[in-house]
Scaffold this active site. Structure first.
Site, PDB file in Angstrom:
ATOM      1  N   CYS A 136     -15.012   5.222  62.129  1.00 51.79           N
ATOM      2  CA  CYS A 136     -15.325   6.872  62.459  1.00 51.79           C
ATOM      3  C   CYS A 136     -14.486   7.701  63.133  1.00 51.79           C
ATOM      4  CB  CYS A 136     -16.531   7.226  63.521  1.00 51.79           C
ATOM      5  SG  CYS A 136     -17.512   8.249  63.911  1.00 51.79           S
ATOM      6  N   CYS A 139     -14.661  10.039  65.882  1.00 50.25           N
ATOM      7  CA  CYS A 139     -15.393   9.680  67.083  1.00 50.25           C
ATOM      8  C   CYS A 139     -13.890   9.207  67.279  1.00 50.25           C
ATOM      9  CB  CYS A 139     -15.869   8.323  66.622  1.00 50.25           C
ATOM     10  SG  CYS A 139     -17.046   8.245  65.745  1.00 50.25           S
ATOM     11  N   ASP A 140     -13.274   8.997  66.833  1.00 52.96           N
ATOM     12  CA  ASP A 140     -11.576   8.400  67.254  1.00 52.96           C
ATOM     13  C   ASP A 140     -10.430   8.727  66.701  1.00 52.96           C
ATOM     14  OD1 ASP A 140     -13.089   6.150  68.288  1.00 52.96           O
ATOM     15  OD2 ASP A 140     -13.330   5.168  67.110  1.00 52.96           O
TER      16      ASP A 140
END
Ligand code: NAP
Length: 314
Positions: A136, A139-140
């Site tokens: 992701c 997300c990261d």
């Protein structure tokens, strides 16, 4: 005291589940929605959604899902955190079992979506989540400012991840096992023409390096045409090679194909062999897998459930 029998239970809160919740809620069926480990589904891990009709400027995936949830709540949908462990669809009422309790219901809409696949190469599992391997970018990605990273895959997801990562990373290697991308032309052109993205064709990952350090230090590749090994000196590895349907707890009660996707009854996208049980979204669709098609299936499943309940004296 025995549990009350629900009218309709919807499993999953992605586009399909929440659309089914809006329709069944609006039909006064008082739906119970069970949400699993990723409330809002895959779109909550996406950045900009540019192709959902009605949003000419695009919409952030999280906001889209939040809006669907508010709309479902407005029509009386009830939400509960629950992970289905097993089911018994052999008789009415249908039974859904979690670790804590048994839920009885007349009808079920299964909209459990799909989860990202991993490559299975050494080092990937050991360094997954917080140690440099992830699925992701939204997300990261921000953890990889001014670092070099690799994205594995050749579809729309891989291109989208690579393009998103250019906001943070110094350089993004896009590693694909063939010499042309599967992604749509517009995404492929954006990725291949981006100055920060370097294409690595005909290559598959062989090992994620860095296990002994507890953090990714590189990605060893194998060129499938020449057989040669090489190492990309990256700190992050983003895997974007497709998804696996989340059908496990239901697979013994319903028909699934070799890859695990639900097989609907002939002539329908959402009916299953069990009366009162419907499927919708990515768990039953390995062809389109779009937010809008998932929403459409959620709508179909809700209308089918509503009709079936009306015919069988809800
Ligand atoms: P996908 O289209 O199935 O692509 C998966 C990619 O991973 C393929 O390029 C495949 O290679 C590669 N791959 C599969 N297994 C591999 C392995 N073991 N090792 C190395 N590479 C491997 O999946 P997706 O990109 O997640 O897209 C899924 C659906 O969502 C598609 O319909 C897509 O259009 C849609 N989507 C749309 C958008 C958008 O419109 N913005 C964004 C994301 C996703 P091969 O090409 O050789 O098979």
């Amino acid at each position: 005291m025995s549990s009350p029998v629900e009218t309709v239970v919807i499993v999953g809160t992605g586009c399909a589940g929440l659309t089914a919740a809006i329709y069944t809620g609006r039909a006064n069926l008082n739906p119970l929605i069970l949400e699993g480990s990723l409330p809002g589904g895959q779109l909550t891990t996406t950045s900009e959604v540019e192709n959902f009709p009605g949003f000419p400027e695009g919409i952030d995936g999280f906001h889209l899902m939040d809006s669907l949830r508010k709309q479902a709540t407005k029509f009386g949908a009830r939400f509960e955190q629950a992970q289905i462990a097993s089911v018994d669809f052999s008789s009415q009422p249908l039974k859904l079992r979690t670790a804590e309790r048994e839920i009885l219901t007349k009808s079920v809409i299964i909209a459990t979506g799909a989860s990202p696949r991993l490559t299975g190469v050494p080092g990937e599992k050991e360094l997954y989540g917080g140690k440099g391997v992830t699925t992701c970018a939204t997300c990261d990605g921000a953890f990889y400012r001014k670092m070099d990273v690799a994205v594995i895959g050749g579809g729309d997801s891989a291109c989208e991840e690579a393009l998103f990562l250019t906001r943070f990373a110094s350089k993004v290697y896009l590693v694909h096992r063939r010499d042309s991308l599967r992604a749509s032309r517009i995404m492929a052109e954006r990725a291949t023409s981006h100055p920060k993205i370097e294409m690595v064709w005909d290559s598959v990952p062989a090992e994620v390096l860095g296990v002994s350090d507890g953090a990714v230090s590189g990605l060893r590749l194998k060129n499938v045409k020449t057989g040669k090994d090489s190492v990309l000196p990256v700190k992050g590895v983003f895997v974007a090679i497709g998804h696996l349907p989340n059908t496990g707890p239901f697979a013994s009660a319903l028909d699934v194909d070799e890859a695990g996707y639900f097989i609907p009854q002939p002539g329908s996208q959402v009916k299953t062999k069990v009366p009162g049980v419907y499927v919708a979204g990515d768990c039953a669709d390995h062809i389109f897998r779009q937010a809008i098609t998932a929403a459409g299936m959620g709508c179909q499943a809700a209308i089918e459930a509503e009709r079936w309940l009306a015919e069988h004296g809800r």
